[in-house]
Structure formats: structure tokens, C-alpha cells
Design a protein around this motif. Structure first.
Motif, PDB file in Angstrom:
ATOM      1  N   GLN A 148       1.065  -1.216   0.004  1.00 51.06           N
ATOM      2  CA  GLN A 148      -0.128  -0.009   0.101  1.00 51.06           C
ATOM      3  C   GLN A 148       0.892   1.139  -0.076  1.00 51.06           C
ATOM      4  O   GLN A 148       2.052   1.135   0.603  1.00 51.06           O
ATOM      5  N   PHE A 149       0.152   2.314  -0.471  1.00 54.69           N
ATOM      6  CA  PHE A 149       1.111   3.605  -0.376  1.00 54.69           C
ATOM      7  C   PHE A 149       0.014   4.542   0.307  1.00 54.69           C
ATOM      8  O   PHE A 149      -1.470   4.281  -0.295  1.00 54.69           O
ATOM      9  N   LYS A 150       0.314   5.433   1.023  1.00 49.75           N
ATOM     10  CA  LYS A 150      -0.607   6.358   1.348  1.00 49.75           C
ATOM     11  C   LYS A 150      -0.221   7.729   0.563  1.00 49.75           C
ATOM     12  O   LYS A 150       0.784   8.148   0.408  1.00 49.75           O
ATOM     13  N   LEU A 151      -1.151   8.256  -0.035  1.00 52.46           N
ATOM     14  CA  LEU A 151      -1.231   9.512  -1.220  1.00 52.46           C
ATOM     15  C   LEU A 151      -1.708  10.588  -0.577  1.00 52.46           C
ATOM     16  O   LEU A 151      -2.852  10.280  -0.185  1.00 52.46           O
ATOM     17  N   TYR A 152      -0.892  11.752  -0.531  1.00 51.76           N
ATOM     18  CA  TYR A 152      -1.205  12.989   0.062  1.00 51.76           C
ATOM     19  C   TYR A 152      -1.356  14.134  -0.935  1.00 51.76           C
ATOM     20  O   TYR A 152      -0.471  13.975  -1.668  1.00 51.76           O
ATOM     21  N   THR A 153      -2.508  14.569  -1.068  1.00 47.39           N
ATOM     22  CA  THR A 153      -2.514  15.721  -1.761  1.00 47.39           C
ATOM     23  C   THR A 153      -2.389  17.160  -1.075  1.00 47.39           C
ATOM     24  O   THR A 153      -2.803  17.173   0.004  1.00 47.39           O
ATOM     25  N   ALA A 154      -1.305  18.018  -1.455  1.00 45.49           N
ATOM     26  CA  ALA A 154      -0.994  19.133  -0.858  1.00 45.49           C
ATOM     27  C   ALA A 154      -1.214  20.263  -1.721  1.00 45.49           C
ATOM     28  O   ALA A 154      -0.786  20.332  -2.752  1.00 45.49           O
ATOM     29  N   GLU A 155      -1.577  21.387  -1.120  1.00 41.28           N
ATOM     30  CA  GLU A 155      -1.571  22.830  -1.622  1.00 41.28           C
ATOM     31  C   GLU A 155      -1.217  23.773  -0.928  1.00 41.28           C
ATOM     32  O   GLU A 155      -1.714  23.656   0.336  1.00 41.28           O
ATOM     33  N   GLU A 156      -0.282  24.742  -1.133  1.00 36.61           N
ATOM     34  CA  GLU A 156       0.184  25.952  -0.474  1.00 36.61           C
ATOM     35  C   GLU A 156       0.753  25.283   0.974  1.00 36.61           C
ATOM     36  O   GLU A 156       0.521  25.981   1.951  1.00 36.61           O
ATOM     37  N   GLY A 157       1.458  24.387   0.938  1.00 36.17           N
ATOM     38  CA  GLY A 157       2.353  23.876   1.977  1.00 36.17           C
ATOM     39  C   GLY A 157       1.369  23.017   3.208  1.00 36.17           C
ATOM     40  O   GLY A 157       1.852  22.755   4.306  1.00 36.17           O
ATOM     41  N   ARG A 158       0.176  22.570   2.908  1.00 32.65           N
ATOM     42  CA  ARG A 158      -0.620  21.978   3.803  1.00 32.65           C
ATOM     43  C   ARG A 158      -1.370  20.810   2.952  1.00 32.65           C
ATOM     44  O   ARG A 158      -1.547  20.833   1.839  1.00 32.65           O
ATOM     45  N   ILE A 159      -1.684  19.777   3.542  1.00 34.20           N
ATOM     46  CA  ILE A 159      -2.077  18.576   3.304  1.00 34.20           C
ATOM     47  C   ILE A 159      -3.813  18.733   3.080  1.00 34.20           C
ATOM     48  O   ILE A 159      -4.216  19.393   4.114  1.00 34.20           O
ATOM     49  N   THR A 160      -4.224  18.738   1.848  1.00 34.25           N
ATOM     50  CA  THR A 160      -5.652  18.853   1.582  1.00 34.25           C
ATOM     51  C   THR A 160      -6.326  17.623   1.576  1.00 34.25           C
ATOM     52  O   THR A 160      -7.701  17.724   1.392  1.00 34.25           O
ATOM     53  N   GLY A 161      -5.796  16.721   1.191  1.00 37.91           N
ATOM     54  CA  GLY A 161      -6.240  15.054   1.237  1.00 37.91           C
ATOM     55  C   GLY A 161      -5.297  14.070   1.247  1.00 37.91           C
ATOM     56  O   GLY A 161      -4.320  14.336   1.074  1.00 37.91           O
ATOM     57  N   ALA A 162      -5.904  12.891   1.643  1.00 39.66           N
ATOM     58  CA  ALA A 162      -5.087  11.585   1.928  1.00 39.66           C
ATOM     59  C   ALA A 162      -5.956  10.406   1.573  1.00 39.66           C
ATOM     60  O   ALA A 162      -7.103  10.321   1.808  1.00 39.66           O
TER      61      ALA A 162
END
Length: 136
Positions: free
Chosen positions: A21-35
Motif C-alpha cells: 500500500q501507499f498513502k497518497l497525500y494531496t497538498a496545496e500551499e504547504g498543507r495537506i488537503t487530502g489523503a
């Protein structure tokens, strides 16, 4: 930006090529917006890089990783931060904060093959998900 971390029970899984498994993180402007946690469907070393490319990953945070996978990530334009241990969420947050401590020379050296063969044309470690031909 999309960050991937080999993942097991909340922790950074320590062997990239055997990641289930991988945990995928979406980030915008230096912060996590989704995972989200996604299954690799048992793909091996070489196929995992393609999996990350198809998932739109820009950065991989991981523990141990072999030289072939490192080269494939570089060719794919995915930034690698290796030698990471501990909580996956904390690692992603530290990366975004610019405080992640990693080893740019982290390399998995477990590939003890017979002297007369390489992984170039077969699926080595088939019992553990295998690699698709570029272990070294």
C-alpha cells in the motif's frame, strides 16, 4: 503536489519494492488537503514507479529503496527522500514544513543474487511480489 509514502499500519513501510500500500497525500500551499491509502495490487519494484507516475505523484518519502528503483524514479521526475522511519502522516507534514530529516544516500542492499545472474530479464523474488526486471 502529490506525495506518496509506502504505508503499513500508519507507519512508513521500510521496503519500497515490497509495498502493498501507499498513502497518497494531496497538498496545496504547504498543507495537506487530502489523503488516501491505495493498494499496489502486489506490484514489484519496477512496476511501482509506473504506479506512482499514473497516480500523479511528485514526491516519494520512503525507507529503504534499491538502486534500480531510485534510477527509475529519477527518470520519471519523482523526487525521492529516503531513509525515513516512523509515522507516515508526520513524515508528510514534516516534508511540507521543510523540516523532514532524510538520507539522500538511503539504499536497500538486500539483493544478494548469484554471481552469474542479474534481475534484468526475469521476476526475481517472485515469492514476495517480484520485481519486473530492474532491481539493479
Amino acid at each position: 503536489m502529490k506525495i506518496a509514502i509506502p504505508y503499513e499500519n500508519g507507519q512508513v513501510f521500510q521496503h519500497f519494492g515490497h509495498s502493498a500500500q501507499f498513502k497518497l497525500y494531496t497538498a496545496e500551499e504547504g498543507r495537506i488537503t487530502g489523503a488516501e491509502v491505495v493498494s499496489t495490487d502486489g506490484q514489484g519494484h519496477g512496476a511501482l514507479v509506473g504506479f506512482l507516475v499514473r497516480s500523479g505523484v511528485n514526491v516519494l518519502l520512503c525507507g529503504g529503496i534499491g538502486g534500480g528503483a531510485q534510477m527509475a524514479l529519477a527518470q520519471a521526475g519523482i523526487r525521492l527522500c529516503g531513509g525515513i522511519t516512523g509515522n507516515a502522516d508526520s513524515a508528510a507534514a514534516a516534508y511540507l514544513a521543510g523540516t523532514l530529516v532524510f538520507d539522500p544516500n538511503a539504499r536497500c542492499t538486500h539483493h544478494d543474487h548469484e554471481e552469474s545472474h542479474s534481475c534484468g530479464a526475469h521476476a526475481c523474488h517472485a515469492d514476495k511480489g517480484g520485481c519486473t526486471g530492474s532491481c539493479h
